[in-house]
Design a protein around this motif. Structure first.
Motif, PDB file in Angstrom:
ATOM      1  N   LEU A 574     141.193  88.012 109.984  1.00  0.00           N
ATOM      2  CA  LEU A 574     142.453  88.350 110.650  1.00  0.00           C
ATOM      3  C   LEU A 574     143.230  87.107 111.057  1.00  0.00           C
ATOM      4  CD1 LEU A 574     140.616  91.007 111.129  1.00  0.00           C
ATOM      5  CD2 LEU A 574     142.247  91.509 112.946  1.00  0.00           C
ATOM      6  N   GLU A 575     142.557  85.993 111.323  1.00  0.00           N
ATOM      7  CA  GLU A 575     143.253  84.780 111.746  1.00  0.00           C
ATOM      8  C   GLU A 575     144.011  84.150 110.587  1.00  0.00           C
ATOM      9  OE1 GLU A 575     140.174  82.379 113.503  1.00  0.00           O
ATOM     10  OE2 GLU A 575     140.711  83.061 115.530  1.00  0.00           O
ATOM     11  N   THR A 576     143.368  84.072 109.423  1.00  0.00           N
ATOM     12  CA  THR A 576     144.003  83.438 108.255  1.00  0.00           C
ATOM     13  C   THR A 576     144.749  84.442 107.379  1.00  0.00           C
ATOM     14  OG1 THR A 576     142.005  83.710 106.905  1.00  0.00           O
ATOM     15  CG2 THR A 576     142.198  81.681 108.220  1.00  0.00           C
ATOM     16  N   ASN A 577     144.516  85.735 107.636  1.00  0.00           N
ATOM     17  CA  ASN A 577     145.111  86.812 106.829  1.00  0.00           C
ATOM     18  C   ASN A 577     144.736  86.673 105.353  1.00  0.00           C
ATOM     19  OD1 ASN A 577     146.553  89.222 106.584  1.00  0.00           O
ATOM     20  ND2 ASN A 577     148.435  88.157 106.012  1.00  0.00           N
ATOM     21  N   LEU A 578     143.476  86.321 105.123  1.00  0.00           N
ATOM     22  CA  LEU A 578     142.976  86.173 103.765  1.00  0.00           C
ATOM     23  C   LEU A 578     141.803  87.118 103.551  1.00  0.00           C
ATOM     24  CD1 LEU A 578     142.992  82.272 103.338  1.00  0.00           C
ATOM     25  CD2 LEU A 578     144.640  83.917 102.399  1.00  0.00           C
ATOM     26  N   ALA A 579     141.675  87.610 102.304  1.00  0.00           N
ATOM     27  CA  ALA A 579     140.565  88.490 101.940  1.00  0.00           C
ATOM     28  C   ALA A 579     139.876  87.931 100.712  1.00  0.00           C
ATOM     29  CB  ALA A 579     141.064  89.896 101.676  1.00  0.00           C
ATOM     30  N   GLU A 580     138.541  87.851 100.769  1.00  0.00           N
ATOM     31  CA  GLU A 580     137.768  87.308  99.663  1.00  0.00           C
ATOM     32  C   GLU A 580     136.686  88.297  99.253  1.00  0.00           C
ATOM     33  OE1 GLU A 580     136.176  83.691 101.115  1.00  0.00           O
ATOM     34  OE2 GLU A 580     138.099  82.592 101.054  1.00  0.00           O
ATOM     35  N   SER A 581     136.422  88.341  97.944  1.00  0.00           N
ATOM     36  CA  SER A 581     135.351  89.199  97.441  1.00  0.00           C
ATOM     37  C   SER A 581     134.021  88.700  97.978  1.00  0.00           C
ATOM     38  CB  SER A 581     135.346  89.182  95.915  1.00  0.00           C
ATOM     39  OG  SER A 581     134.273  89.959  95.424  1.00  0.00           O
ATOM     40  N   SER A 582     133.177  89.616  98.424  1.00  0.00           N
ATOM     41  CA  SER A 582     131.927  89.224  99.078  1.00  0.00           C
ATOM     42  C   SER A 582     130.688  89.631  98.318  1.00  0.00           C
ATOM     43  CB  SER A 582     131.863  89.844 100.476  1.00  0.00           C
ATOM     44  OG  SER A 582     132.941  89.395 101.264  1.00  0.00           O
ATOM     45  N   LEU A 583     130.841  90.435  97.266  1.00  0.00           N
ATOM     46  CA  LEU A 583     129.680  90.926  96.535  1.00  0.00           C
ATOM     47  C   LEU A 583     130.053  91.071  95.075  1.00  0.00           C
ATOM     48  CD1 LEU A 583     126.792  91.735  97.443  1.00  0.00           C
ATOM     49  CD2 LEU A 583     127.559  94.102  97.395  1.00  0.00           C
ATOM     50  N   THR A 584     129.218  90.492  94.215  1.00  0.00           N
ATOM     51  CA  THR A 584     129.522  90.518  92.775  1.00  0.00           C
ATOM     52  C   THR A 584     128.809  91.647  92.050  1.00  0.00           C
ATOM     53  OG1 THR A 584     127.730  88.935  92.368  1.00  0.00           O
ATOM     54  CG2 THR A 584     129.947  88.034  92.737  1.00  0.00           C
ATOM     55  N   ASN A 585     127.926  92.352  92.738  1.00  0.00           N
ATOM     56  CA  ASN A 585     127.194  93.456  92.093  1.00  0.00           C
ATOM     57  C   ASN A 585     128.165  94.517  91.594  1.00  0.00           C
ATOM     58  OD1 ASN A 585     125.073  92.012  93.034  1.00  0.00           O
ATOM     59  ND2 ASN A 585     123.983  93.749  93.947  1.00  0.00           N
ATOM     60  N   LYS A 586     127.794  95.179  90.517  1.00  0.00           N
ATOM     61  CA  LYS A 586     128.612  96.249  89.948  1.00  0.00           C
ATOM     62  C   LYS A 586     128.037  97.633  90.260  1.00  0.00           C
ATOM     63  CE  LYS A 586     131.425  93.330  88.151  1.00  0.00           C
ATOM     64  NZ  LYS A 586     132.789  93.172  88.745  1.00  0.00           N
ATOM     65  N   ASP A 587     127.102  97.678  91.198  1.00  0.00           N
ATOM     66  CA  ASP A 587     126.522  98.975  91.569  1.00  0.00           C
ATOM     67  C   ASP A 587     127.561  99.832  92.289  1.00  0.00           C
ATOM     68  OD1 ASP A 587     123.856  98.506  90.646  1.00  0.00           O
ATOM     69  OD2 ASP A 587     123.559  97.170  92.369  1.00  0.00           O
ATOM     70  N   LYS A 588     127.378 101.152  92.182  1.00  0.00           N
ATOM     71  CA  LYS A 588     128.257 102.088  92.884  1.00  0.00           C
ATOM     72  C   LYS A 588     127.745 102.246  94.314  1.00  0.00           C
ATOM     73  CE  LYS A 588     130.173 106.752  92.652  1.00  0.00           C
ATOM     74  NZ  LYS A 588     130.161 108.055  91.927  1.00  0.00           N
ATOM     75  N   ILE A 589     128.466 101.642  95.256  1.00  0.00           N
ATOM     76  CA  ILE A 589     128.022 101.631  96.649  1.00  0.00           C
ATOM     77  C   ILE A 589     128.533 102.878  97.363  1.00  0.00           C
ATOM     78  CG2 ILE A 589     128.059 100.360  98.823  1.00  0.00           C
ATOM     79  CD1 ILE A 589     128.582  97.817  97.220  1.00  0.00           C
ATOM     80  N   THR A 590     127.604 103.608  97.990  1.00  0.00           N
ATOM     81  CA  THR A 590     127.961 104.822  98.741  1.00  0.00           C
ATOM     82  C   THR A 590     128.329 104.504 100.178  1.00  0.00           C
ATOM     83  OG1 THR A 590     126.423 106.100  97.376  1.00  0.00           O
ATOM     84  CG2 THR A 590     127.168 107.125  99.427  1.00  0.00           C
ATOM     85  N   ASP A 591     127.580 103.577 100.790  1.00  0.00           N
ATOM     86  CA  ASP A 591     127.819 103.241 102.198  1.00  0.00           C
ATOM     87  C   ASP A 591     127.237 101.866 102.476  1.00  0.00           C
ATOM     88  OD1 ASP A 591     128.683 103.535 104.795  1.00  0.00           O
ATOM     89  OD2 ASP A 591     126.966 104.734 105.443  1.00  0.00           O
ATOM     90  N   ILE A 592     127.731 101.216 103.547  1.00  0.00           N
ATOM     91  CA  ILE A 592     127.215  99.909 103.941  1.00  0.00           C
ATOM     92  C   ILE A 592     126.945  99.898 105.439  1.00  0.00           C
ATOM     93  CG2 ILE A 592     128.407  98.635 102.099  1.00  0.00           C
ATOM     94  CD1 ILE A 592     130.489  97.813 104.259  1.00  0.00           C
ATOM     95  N   SER A 593     126.088  98.945 105.855  1.00  0.00           N
ATOM     96  CA  SER A 593     125.827  98.750 107.274  1.00  0.00           C
ATOM     97  C   SER A 593     125.358  97.321 107.485  1.00  0.00           C
ATOM     98  CB  SER A 593     124.761  99.735 107.763  1.00  0.00           C
ATOM     99  OG  SER A 593     124.560  99.602 109.156  1.00  0.00           O
ATOM    100  N   LEU A 594     125.744  96.728 108.617  1.00  0.00           N
ATOM    101  CA  LEU A 594     125.318  95.378 108.976  1.00  0.00           C
ATOM    102  C   LEU A 594     124.253  95.459 110.057  1.00  0.00           C
ATOM    103  CD1 LEU A 594     128.762  93.520 109.144  1.00  0.00           C
ATOM    104  CD2 LEU A 594     127.018  93.268 107.364  1.00  0.00           C
ATOM    105  N   TYR A 595     123.175  94.660 109.879  1.00  0.00           N
ATOM    106  CA  TYR A 595     122.128  94.625 110.902  1.00  0.00           C
ATOM    107  C   TYR A 595     121.448  93.268 110.844  1.00  0.00           C
ATOM    108  CZ  TYR A 595     118.179  96.030 113.820  1.00  0.00           C
ATOM    109  OH  TYR A 595     117.262  96.125 114.834  1.00  0.00           O
ATOM    110  N   GLY A 596     121.436  92.565 111.984  1.00  0.00           N
ATOM    111  CA  GLY A 596     120.801  91.244 112.047  1.00  0.00           C
ATOM    112  C   GLY A 596     121.431  90.242 111.113  1.00  0.00           C
ATOM    113  N   GLY A 597     122.734  90.339 110.878  1.00  0.00           N
ATOM    114  CA  GLY A 597     123.436  89.410 109.999  1.00  0.00           C
ATOM    115  C   GLY A 597     123.293  89.729 108.535  1.00  0.00           C
ATOM    116  N   LYS A 598     122.457  90.703 108.180  1.00  0.00           N
ATOM    117  CA  LYS A 598     122.250  91.069 106.779  1.00  0.00           C
ATOM    118  C   LYS A 598     123.058  92.325 106.436  1.00  0.00           C
ATOM    119  CE  LYS A 598     117.809  90.990 107.645  1.00  0.00           C
ATOM    120  NZ  LYS A 598     117.762  90.140 108.839  1.00  0.00           N
ATOM    121  N   LEU A 599     123.415  92.426 105.170  1.00  0.00           N
ATOM    122  CA  LEU A 599     124.168  93.572 104.664  1.00  0.00           C
ATOM    123  C   LEU A 599     123.214  94.524 103.952  1.00  0.00           C
ATOM    124  CD1 LEU A 599     126.861  95.059 103.839  1.00  0.00           C
ATOM    125  CD2 LEU A 599     126.816  93.632 101.764  1.00  0.00           C
ATOM    126  N   TYR A 600     123.277  95.814 104.320  1.00  0.00           N
ATOM    127  CA  TYR A 600     122.494  96.855 103.653  1.00  0.00           C
ATOM    128  C   TYR A 600     123.472  97.776 102.923  1.00  0.00           C
ATOM    129  CZ  TYR A 600     118.514  95.359 106.475  1.00  0.00           C
ATOM    130  OH  TYR A 600     117.507  94.622 107.057  1.00  0.00           O
TER     131      TYR A 600
END
Length: 747
Positions: A574-600
Motif C-alpha cells: 500500500l505504501e509503494t502502490n506496487l503489486a508483484e507476483s508471489s507464486l509461480t506454481n500453476k496449481d489451481k488454488i482453492t484457498d490460502i492462509s498465513l500462519y507463522g510467516g508461512k503460506l498454506y
C-alpha cells in the motif's frame, strides 16, 4: 418456627461472601435436618458443613476445572470427615436420620448435592401464568437410595436457571401441609421474602408438632444478581422418615415425562365400539329379515293398498282443485265481458265436466302416478321368493345408507379426537423438551423437539387449527433457538459503511493486521484500509486489474496477499502502490492462509495442502503438508491454529494435525450448514467460527468438545462475505451488505 423440642436439630443457611467472591465463586446455600442423634455428632456435623462453606471461599480462587470441581472437592473433604465422625461415635448412629442439602448458585448455574430425603422444586415459566413444576431430585432419578457412609454427598446435580425460574428447597414436612401447586402459586406471584412469610403463616398452627424449613430463590435477572430468603427452623419433633437413599446419577441427564405415556395407554380405543356396532347391525338385519319373510304376504298387500289409497287421494284432490280454479277463472272472465249473460253455477254438471276436464289436463303428476301403478302391478305379479328378495334388498339399501351417515359422523368425531390428542402430545413433548433443556440434557431435549415437529405436521391445514398451529410453531422455534444457542442481533454496531465509498461495491474478502482491516472491492479495484482506532477509511486504487480477487490475507500493516480466480497470487504494497507476483506454481488454488510467516495453499483438485516458505521473490514452490492421504477434494476453505481445520460444502468439519487426520465430533446444527463461506480459528482461541452465508449466521463451536457455543444472526447479515475474529479482544468483525459490523462476544 421452633417448637422447643429437642428430638430434631435443623438449620437453613445462605452464605454471605464478599461481593467480589460472590461474583467469582457464587453463593452456597443449604438445609440440615438431624434427629435422634447424639449431641457430639450433631455438633460435629454442623462444624463440618460450616467448614465446607468456609473452605470453599478460601484462596486460591483460580481453581483448575472451574467452580464445579472446587465444589466437588469441598464435598469430598466433608464426606471423609462425616465418615470419620460416624465411625468415632460411641453410640451407633442411624444414617437415615441425617437429611442435608447443599447447593451452589453461580452465574445462572446451580449445583446440588444431598444426603437423605430433601425437596428441591423448580418452577419454570413457559409463558405468563403457565408454569412447569420440576421436582429435581425425583426427576433426576430415584429420590432416595441406600446411603453409603463413606460417600454421604455422592452425587452432584447441575443445571441452568434463568429469569423464568424460581427455586424452592424444603423438608418433607412442608409438602405434607402445602401442595406443590400451592407453593408454585405463592412463590411465583410474590417476592421470596413475602412468599416465605405467607408460607410461615399457613404452617404456624402446625409448628407445635412439626418442624418446617425452606429456602426460596427468586429468578435470575442478570448474572450475579439474585436474592435468597430463608426460614430458619430449630429443634422440633419430626415424624418418622423412611430410610434415605442417595441418587445414583451424577447429573440430571434426563427428566422423564410419564404423563404422555400414561395418557397414551389410557386413551380409549374406537375399535370395541366399531365391533359392537357391527354386531348390533348384523343382529338387526337378521331379525328384520325373519320378520319380513314370516309376514311377507300380509305386508305386501297392506303396502299395495296403502299406496293406492294414498296416491288416489292425492291425485283426485290435486286435480279437482286445479279444475275448480280454472272453471272459476273462465266464468269470471266471461262475466266481465258480458255482464248480461246469466251466471253459471260451477257445481252444475260437475260429474260430466270433471271427467272431461281430467282427461284434458293430464300432466306430469298423472304420468308419475301411472308409472307407480304399473310398478305395483308388476310387484303383485311376482312370486313369493322374488318379493322376499326385493323387499330384503330395499331394507339392505336403507341400512347401508344409514351406516354411511353413521360412519361419516364417527370419522368426523374421530378426526377431532385424533387432532386433540396430537396437540396434547405436542404440548407434552415441548414441556418435556423445555424441562430437559433447563438441566442441559440437550440430547433428550432435541429428541422431544423432533417428536413435536413430526407431530405438528399431522395437524390439518385449515382455519380451525391455524391459531393453535401458529402458537405451537412459535414454541418449537423458541425451544430450537434455545437448543441451538442462537443470539439474534437487532442492531449490530457498524464499524464502516463501505457503501459510502462505492455504491456499486463488489466486496469479496476481508483481513486484519493490528488495528487495520483491509477489504478488496472488485468493482473498482480498490483496497480499503479501515483504521479501527480513528474509525477512518482510506481507499487505494490498485495499479492494474487483478481479475476478480476472491481472497486477501494481511502480511503486515501495509502488505496484503491477493488471490484471484485465475489462481494468481500477488503481494500488494500500500505504501509503494506496487503489486508483484508471489507464486509461480500453476496449481489451481482453492484457498490460502498465513500462519507463522508461512503460506498454506489448498489445492482441492489434487487433494493436498501445500506449505510455502517465504523467499526473496515471494514464496517457494512448497511441499505437501498432508501425510496420510486424507481425502480433501471436497474442501472449500480451511483455517490454522497449529493444526488445520477444513470444511466442505455440506458443513462437514475435519481436523488434521501434523498432516494426519484426527478424530472430531462436532455437533449437528439445525438448520444444517449450507455452502460455508469461511472458517476461522487461531492458536489463542478455544473456538472454531463458521460463516454460514446461506443461513445468515456465524456458528461458534467449542474446539475441544465440538459442542455449539453460540450462533450469531441478524437481519442485517445479508450477503455475508467474510469474518475476522480478534480472540484476545473477544470481537468478531462481519463483512455483510457493504458494511463492516462488530459483535462483542464472551468467547
Amino acid at each position: 418456627m421452633d417448637s422447643g423440642k429437642s428430638s430434631a436439630v435443623c438449620d437453613a443457611f445462605v452464605a454471605k461472601p464478599k461481593p467480589e467472591l460472590k461474583s467469582k465463586l457464587g453463593t452456597i446455600v443449604g438445609i440440615i435436618e438431624l434427629f435422634a442423634q447424639p449431641d457430639e455428632f450433631v455438633d460435629k456435623f454442623f462444624e463440618i458443613i460450616n467448614d465446607l462453606e468456609t473452605e470453599y471461599y478460601l484462596p486460591p480462587f483460580e481453581t483448575e476445572g472451574g467452580i464445579e470441581k472446587r465444589f466437588e472437592e469441598c464435598l469430598q473433604r466433608a464426606n471423609r470427615r462425616i465418615h470419620k465422625a460416624i465411625n468415632d461415635s460411641v453410640i451407633e448412629l442411624e444414617p437415615k436420620n441425617i437429611n442435608s442439602l447443599v447447593a451452589l448458585i453461580h452465574h445462572g448455574k446451580i449445583y446440588l448435592s444431598q444426603i437423605g430425603q430433601n425437596n428441591a422444586l423448580l418452577f419454570h415459566r413457559k409463558k405468563q401464568y403457565d408454569y412447569i413444576i420440576v421436582d429435581i431430585f425425583s426427576q433426576a432419578g430415584d429420590k432416595t437410595s441406600k446411603i453409603n457412609s463413606e460417600k454421604m454427598f455422592s452425587n452432584i446435580i447441575n443445571g441452568a436457571i434463568t429469569e423464568k425460574d424460581n427455586l424452592f428447597f424444603c423438608n418433607d414436612s412442608v409438602l405434607e401441609y402445602i401442595s406443590q401447586n400451592e407453593l408454585m402459586e405463592i412463590i411465583t406471584e410474590e417476592s421470596p421474602a413475602s412468599a416465605l412469610k405467607e408460607i410461615e403463616s399457613i404452617l404456624k398452627k402446625d409448628s407445635q408438632d412439626n418442624n418446617f424449613y425452606a429456602i426460596a430463590i427468586e429468578p435470575v435477572i442478570k448474572e450475579d444478581k439474585f436474592t435468597e430468603q430463608l426460614i430458619v427452623s430449630a429443634n422440633n419433633t419430626m415424624p418418622e422418615i423412611e430410610k434415605p437413599r442417595v441418587p445414583s446419577q451424577t447429573s440430571i441427564n434426563k427428566l422423564i415425562s410419564t404423563q404422555e405415556n400414561t395418557e397414551k395407554y389410557l386413551a380409549p380405543s374406537m375399535a370395541p365400539n366399531w365391533k359392537k356396532a357391527l354386531v348390533i347391525t348384523v343382529w338387526g338385519l337378521r331379525v328384520v329379515t325373519k320378520f319380513i319373510i314370516k309376514y311377507l304376504k300380509i305386508i305386501s298387500l297392506e303396502i299395495i293398498k296403502l299406496s293406492k289409497v294414498t296416491f288416489n287421494y292425492i291425485y283426485h284432490k290435486f286435480a279437482k282443485q286445479k279444475l275448480n280454479n280454472r272453471d272459476t277463472s273462465t266464468i269470471n272472465s266471461d262475466q266481465s265481458l258480458n255482464p248480461n249473460k246469466p251466471t253459471i253455477d260451477p257445481s252444475e254438471n260437475t260429474q260430466t265436466s270433471y271427467s272431461h276436464k281430467l282427461k284434458e289436463n293430464k300432466n306430469l303428476f298423472d304420468t308419475i302416478s301411472d308409472f307407480i301403478n304399473r310398478q305395483i302391478t308388476k310387484f303383485v305379479s311376482l312370486n313369493k321368493l322374488q318379493k322376499s328378495l326385493f323387499i330384503t334388498g330395499l331394507v339392505l339399501i336403507f341400512f347401508f345408507s344409514q351406516s354411511m351417515v353413521w360412519q361419516g359422523q364417527v370419522v368426523t368425531n374421530s378426526e377431532k379426537t385424533s387432532t386433540s390428542d396430537i396437540i396434547k402430545q405436542i404440548e407434552d413433548n415441548l414441556n418435556a423438551g423445555e424441562a430437559k433443556n433447563i438441566f442441559n440434557d440437550e440430547a433428550g431435549s432435541k429428541e422431544s423437539l423432533q417428536l413435536a415437529i413430526n407431530l405438528l405436521s399431522q395437524i390439518p391445514n385449515n382455519n380451525k387449527y391455524q391459531a393453535t398451529k401458529n402458537e405451537l410453531q412459535s414454541r418449537i422455534d423458541d425451544l430450537n433457538r434455545s437448543l441451538q444457542k442462537i443470539v439474534y442481533l437487532d442492531n449490530p454496531e457498524t464499524i464502516s459503511d463501505l457503501f459510502n465509498q462505492n455504491e456499486s461495491a463488489d466486496l469479496s474478502s476481508m483481513t486484519i493486521s493490528g488495528n487495520y482491516i483491509f477489504v478488496f472491492d472488485n468493482n473498482n479495484q480498490n483496497i480499503y484500509k479501515i483504521d479501527l482506532e480513528k474509525k477512518q477509511t482510506i481507499a487505494k486504487k490498485l495499479p492494474q486489474n487483478f481479475s476478480n480477487v476472491r481472497k486477501i490475507a494481511a502480511i503486515d500493516d501495509n502488505k496484503v496477499l491477493l488471490l484471484n480466480n485465475d489462481s494468481e497470487l500477488y503481494t500488494y504494497n500500500l505504501e509503494t502502490n506496487l503489486a508483484e507476483s508471489s507464486l509461480t506454481n500453476k496449481d489451481k488454488i482453492t484457498d490460502i492462509s498465513l500462519y507463522g510467516g508461512k503460506l498454506y495453499a489448498l489445492i482441492a483438485d489434487k487433494g493436498q495442502i501445500l506449505k510455502h516458505f517465504p523467499v526473496d521473490t515471494g514464496y517457494n514452490s512448497g511441499s505437501s503438508w498432508i501425510k496420510d492421504g486424507t481425502d480433501i477434494t471436497d474442501i472449500v476453505t480451511f483455517t490454522i491454529d497449529g493444526g488445520i481445520y477444513t470444511i466442505n460444502d455440506t458443513g462437514n468439519i475435519k481436523y488434521l494435525l501434523s498432516g494426519k487426520l484426527m478424530a472430531t465430533n462436532f455437533s449437528e446444527v439445525n438448520p444444517a450448514i449450507s455452502s460455508p463461506k469461511q472458517i476461522f480459528t487461531d492458536g489463542d482461541s478455544s473456538y472454531l467460527y463458521v460463516l454460514d452465508q446461506n443461513n445468515q449466521r456465524i456458528i461458534v463451536f467449542e474446539k475441544n468438545s465440538g459442542n455449539i457455543k453460540t450462533q450469531y444472526s441478524s437481519k442485517e447479515f445479508s450477503n455475508m462475505k467474510s469474518i475476522i475474529i480478534n480472540s484476545k479482544e473477544k470481537k468478531i468483525y462481519v463483512l455483510a451488505n457493504k458494511k463492516i459490523y462488530l459483535i462483542n462476544t464472551d468467547n
